[in-house]
Design a protein around this motif. Structure first.
Motif, mmCIF file in Angstrom:
data_model
loop_
_atom_site.group_PDB
_atom_site.id
_atom_site.type_symbol
_atom_site.label_atom_id
_atom_site.label_comp_id
_atom_site.label_asym_id
_atom_site.label_seq_id
_atom_site.Cartn_x
_atom_site.Cartn_y
_atom_site.Cartn_z
ATOM 1 N N LEU A 1 -20.311 -6.284 0.540
ATOM 2 C CA LEU A 1 -21.410 -6.187 -0.417
ATOM 3 C C LEU A 1 -22.239 -4.940 -0.156
ATOM 4 O O LEU A 1 -22.511 -4.588 0.993
ATOM 5 C CB LEU A 1 -22.300 -7.424 -0.316
ATOM 6 N N CYS A 2 -22.655 -4.279 -1.247
ATOM 7 C CA CYS A 2 -23.410 -3.034 -1.147
ATOM 8 C C CYS A 2 -24.707 -3.226 -0.370
ATOM 9 O O CYS A 2 -25.448 -4.173 -0.591
ATOM 10 C CB CYS A 2 -23.723 -2.521 -2.552
ATOM 11 N N ARG A 3 -24.954 -2.303 0.510
ATOM 12 C CA ARG A 3 -26.180 -2.309 1.303
ATOM 13 C C ARG A 3 -27.010 -1.056 1.042
ATOM 14 O O ARG A 3 -28.205 -1.039 1.302
ATOM 15 C CB ARG A 3 -25.791 -2.394 2.777
ATOM 16 N N CYS A 4 -26.384 -0.014 0.500
ATOM 17 C CA CYS A 4 -27.074 1.262 0.306
ATOM 18 C C CYS A 4 -27.755 1.362 -1.057
ATOM 19 O O CYS A 4 -28.626 2.195 -1.257
ATOM 20 C CB CYS A 4 -26.099 2.423 0.484
ATOM 21 N N GLY A 5 -27.329 0.540 -2.022
ATOM 22 C CA GLY A 5 -27.910 0.554 -3.357
ATOM 23 C C GLY A 5 -27.252 1.519 -4.328
ATOM 24 O O GLY A 5 -27.650 1.607 -5.475
ATOM 25 N N ALA A 6 -26.205 2.254 -3.905
ATOM 26 C CA ALA A 6 -25.597 3.271 -4.769
ATOM 27 C C ALA A 6 -24.257 2.871 -5.377
ATOM 28 O O ALA A 6 -23.704 3.612 -6.171
ATOM 29 C CB ALA A 6 -25.419 4.565 -3.981
ATOM 30 N N SER A 7 -23.732 1.714 -5.029
ATOM 31 C CA SER A 7 -22.419 1.307 -5.527
ATOM 32 C C SER A 7 -22.408 1.194 -7.048
ATOM 33 O O SER A 7 -23.353 0.681 -7.650
ATOM 34 C CB SER A 7 -22.021 -0.044 -4.922
ATOM 35 N N GLN A 8 -21.340 1.638 -7.658
ATOM 36 C CA GLN A 8 -21.146 1.485 -9.101
ATOM 37 C C GLN A 8 -20.514 0.131 -9.412
ATOM 38 O O GLN A 8 -20.323 -0.203 -10.575
ATOM 39 C CB GLN A 8 -20.263 2.614 -9.637
ATOM 40 N N LYS A 9 -20.167 -0.639 -8.383
ATOM 41 C CA LYS A 9 -19.534 -1.953 -8.554
ATOM 42 C C LYS A 9 -20.410 -3.061 -7.974
ATOM 43 O O LYS A 9 -19.911 -4.065 -7.501
ATOM 44 C CB LYS A 9 -18.179 -1.970 -7.854
ATOM 45 N N LYS A 10 -21.736 -2.865 -7.988
ATOM 46 C CA LYS A 10 -22.651 -3.856 -7.424
ATOM 47 C C LYS A 10 -22.342 -5.244 -7.957
ATOM 48 O O LYS A 10 -22.022 -5.374 -9.128
ATOM 49 C CB LYS A 10 -24.095 -3.500 -7.765
ATOM 50 N N PRO A 11 -22.408 -6.247 -7.145
ATOM 51 C CA PRO A 11 -22.947 -6.251 -5.799
ATOM 52 C C PRO A 11 -21.935 -5.824 -4.736
ATOM 53 O O PRO A 11 -22.237 -5.836 -3.555
ATOM 54 C CB PRO A 11 -23.342 -7.723 -5.595
ATOM 55 N N PHE A 12 -20.747 -5.438 -5.149
ATOM 56 C CA PHE A 12 -19.698 -5.110 -4.189
ATOM 57 C C PHE A 12 -19.774 -3.649 -3.752
ATOM 58 O O PHE A 12 -20.220 -2.785 -4.500
ATOM 59 C CB PHE A 12 -18.325 -5.427 -4.779
ATOM 60 N N CYS A 13 -19.330 -3.385 -2.550
ATOM 61 C CA CYS A 13 -19.320 -2.034 -1.998
ATOM 62 C C CYS A 13 -18.165 -1.239 -2.597
ATOM 63 O O CYS A 13 -17.050 -1.745 -2.723
ATOM 64 C CB CYS A 13 -19.154 -2.125 -0.475
ATOM 65 N N GLU B 1 -22.381 -0.880 10.800
ATOM 66 C CA GLU B 1 -23.171 0.320 11.066
ATOM 67 C C GLU B 1 -22.917 1.338 9.971
ATOM 68 O O GLU B 1 -21.764 1.684 9.671
ATOM 69 C CB GLU B 1 -22.809 0.918 12.424
ATOM 70 N N ASN B 2 -23.984 1.784 9.330
ATOM 71 C CA ASN B 2 -23.917 2.775 8.250
ATOM 72 C C ASN B 2 -23.037 2.324 7.084
ATOM 73 O O ASN B 2 -22.506 3.156 6.354
ATOM 74 C CB ASN B 2 -23.421 4.125 8.780
ATOM 75 N N GLY B 3 -22.869 1.019 6.914
ATOM 76 C CA GLY B 3 -21.985 0.522 5.863
ATOM 77 C C GLY B 3 -22.482 -0.761 5.218
ATOM 78 O O GLY B 3 -23.663 -1.098 5.302
ATOM 79 N N PRO B 4 -21.561 -1.495 4.583
ATOM 80 C CA PRO B 4 -21.934 -2.666 3.784
ATOM 81 C C PRO B 4 -22.200 -3.917 4.615
ATOM 82 O O PRO B 4 -21.974 -3.956 5.826
ATOM 83 C CB PRO B 4 -20.690 -2.883 2.918
ATOM 84 N N TYR B 5 -22.670 -4.949 3.910
ATOM 85 C CA TYR B 5 -22.690 -6.292 4.455
ATOM 86 C C TYR B 5 -21.268 -6.822 4.296
ATOM 87 O O TYR B 5 -20.670 -6.668 3.232
ATOM 88 C CB TYR B 5 -23.613 -7.218 3.652
ATOM 89 N N VAL B 6 -20.728 -7.446 5.307
ATOM 90 C CA VAL B 6 -19.401 -8.049 5.217
ATOM 91 C C VAL B 6 -19.570 -9.551 5.391
ATOM 92 O O VAL B 6 -20.022 -10.015 6.436
ATOM 93 C CB VAL B 6 -18.431 -7.480 6.273
ATOM 94 N N VAL B 7 -19.238 -10.303 4.344
ATOM 95 C CA VAL B 7 -19.379 -11.749 4.352
ATOM 96 C C VAL B 7 -18.027 -12.367 4.645
ATOM 97 O O VAL B 7 -17.035 -12.062 3.974
ATOM 98 C CB VAL B 7 -19.909 -12.257 2.987
ATOM 99 N N GLU B 8 -17.995 -13.231 5.650
ATOM 100 C CA GLU B 8 -16.786 -13.965 6.010
ATOM 101 C C GLU B 8 -16.998 -15.410 5.585
ATOM 102 O O GLU B 8 -17.566 -16.207 6.330
ATOM 103 C CB GLU B 8 -16.534 -13.856 7.505
ATOM 104 N N PRO B 9 -16.601 -15.755 4.358
ATOM 105 C CA PRO B 9 -16.888 -17.083 3.822
ATOM 106 C C PRO B 9 -15.994 -18.155 4.445
ATOM 107 O O PRO B 9 -14.888 -17.855 4.904
ATOM 108 C CB PRO B 9 -16.596 -16.938 2.333
ATOM 109 N N PRO B 10 -16.461 -19.407 4.416
ATOM 110 C CA PRO B 10 -15.618 -20.500 4.889
ATOM 111 C C PRO B 10 -14.482 -20.739 3.898
ATOM 112 O O PRO B 10 -14.628 -20.422 2.707
ATOM 113 C CB PRO B 10 -16.565 -21.690 4.936
#
Length: 69
Positions: free
Chosen positions: A37-49, A7-16
């Protein structure tokens, strides 16, 4: 694999365990733990949050996707 939309934050990927990712044309082993992973589009470290969503006041609903494997 599970992908959560915080909610109001990034995508969180839980990889195998032992998974790999292709990034900038290079196949890399996934780090242990979750990836934010960035969801808002403003991260300076894209694709990471990098937490930029907090300063923006980004708003989005929570959810998740689950997959086999």
């Amino acid at each position: 694999m599970r992908i959560r939309f915080r909610e109001n934050g990034p995508y969180v990927v839980e990889p195998p365990p032992g998974g790999k990712v292709r990034f900038n044309g290079e196949e890399l082993p996934l780090p242990k733990g979750n990836l934010a992973l960035c969801r808002c589009g403003a991260s300076q470290k894209k694709p990471f949050c990098d937490g930029s969503h907090k300063a923006l006041g980004f708003q989005a609903e929570a959810g998740e996707v689950r997959g086999e494997g």
